[in-house]
Write a protein that holds these residues in place. Sequence first.
Motif, mmCIF file in Angstrom:
data_model
loop_
_atom_site.group_PDB
_atom_site.id
_atom_site.type_symbol
_atom_site.label_atom_id
_atom_site.label_comp_id
_atom_site.label_asym_id
_atom_site.label_seq_id
_atom_site.Cartn_x
_atom_site.Cartn_y
_atom_site.Cartn_z
ATOM 1 N N TRP A 193 0.836 -1.195 0.000
ATOM 2 C CA TRP A 193 0.000 0.000 0.000
ATOM 3 C C TRP A 193 0.875 1.251 0.000
ATOM 4 C CZ3 TRP A 193 1.096 -3.108 4.057
ATOM 5 C CH2 TRP A 193 1.625 -2.530 5.212
ATOM 6 N N ARG A 197 -3.079 6.640 0.781
ATOM 7 C CA ARG A 197 -4.269 6.106 0.130
ATOM 8 C C ARG A 197 -4.840 4.979 0.994
ATOM 9 N NH1 ARG A 197 -4.500 7.154 -5.624
ATOM 10 N NH2 ARG A 197 -4.044 9.385 -5.790
ATOM 11 N N SER A 198 -6.150 4.806 0.928
ATOM 12 C CA SER A 198 -6.797 3.784 1.768
ATOM 13 C C SER A 198 -6.767 2.395 1.149
ATOM 14 C CB SER A 198 -8.258 4.181 2.034
ATOM 15 O OG SER A 198 -8.980 4.294 0.812
ATOM 16 N N HIS A 200 -5.432 -1.074 -0.085
ATOM 17 C CA HIS A 200 -4.362 -2.045 0.093
ATOM 18 C C HIS A 200 -4.452 -3.054 -1.045
ATOM 19 C CE1 HIS A 200 -3.019 -1.497 4.507
ATOM 20 N NE2 HIS A 200 -3.447 -0.351 4.007
#
Length: 222
Positions: A193, A197-198, A200
């Motif tokens: 990741w 940023r969210s 994964h």
Amino acid sequence: MEQSFRNVPILASVEPISRPVRVATREGQLVDSEALSAPAGVAAFLGVSDRLDHHERKRLLASRVIAALLDAEPRQVKVIREAPAQFGYHPRLLATVRGEEVPLSIHTCSRGPATVVAVADIVIPLGVDLRAAHPTPAELDEMRRPSPLSPDADAAQLLAHWTRVTAVRHADGRGSRVQPEHVRLDQDLSRGWVPDRSVHYALADLSRDSWTVTLAYGSGPR
């Protein structure tokens, strides 16, 4: 009635391709290709030819993979590069079947005579990296400079780390704006990741013969 591809989750409804896809130019030059063991929802192929440049390999292999996925004739599939939107933008490959745009994303990477093509539904964030399984000293130096690994890390460790970092950067979509040292990998190298940023990404090793292939892929909306 011809099939419409609008709003259809194409790869969820087709069988995985396990057979070789023979790709030939009009001059009869072949690209030797084979399916890679990609996760569900992704079709990936590795093609090798020292007679074609990487642009032609990408386009030819992508068109044949999509034709096989959608049970279409290769002549019905057209793959083009989109026009660059701005300086530094990397144009995507876009596909149409019988003149209708297909809601699939095409991801490619080339190295030397080899090209890997990964095709997925457009909702799936995806990145792919391709490397020679035995990097040169210069390539190892490139991998080592930004690597958080110990200076004693061997070639296999450097390659495994670098190809996963690169696949995540490709999946992220911001390219060189994300520096390699900003990418995070978990301890067993199965997920990666970028901290701002969210998303994964799961990481899959699709390596074959003398080529190291790594896929980074996220989940579509639930």
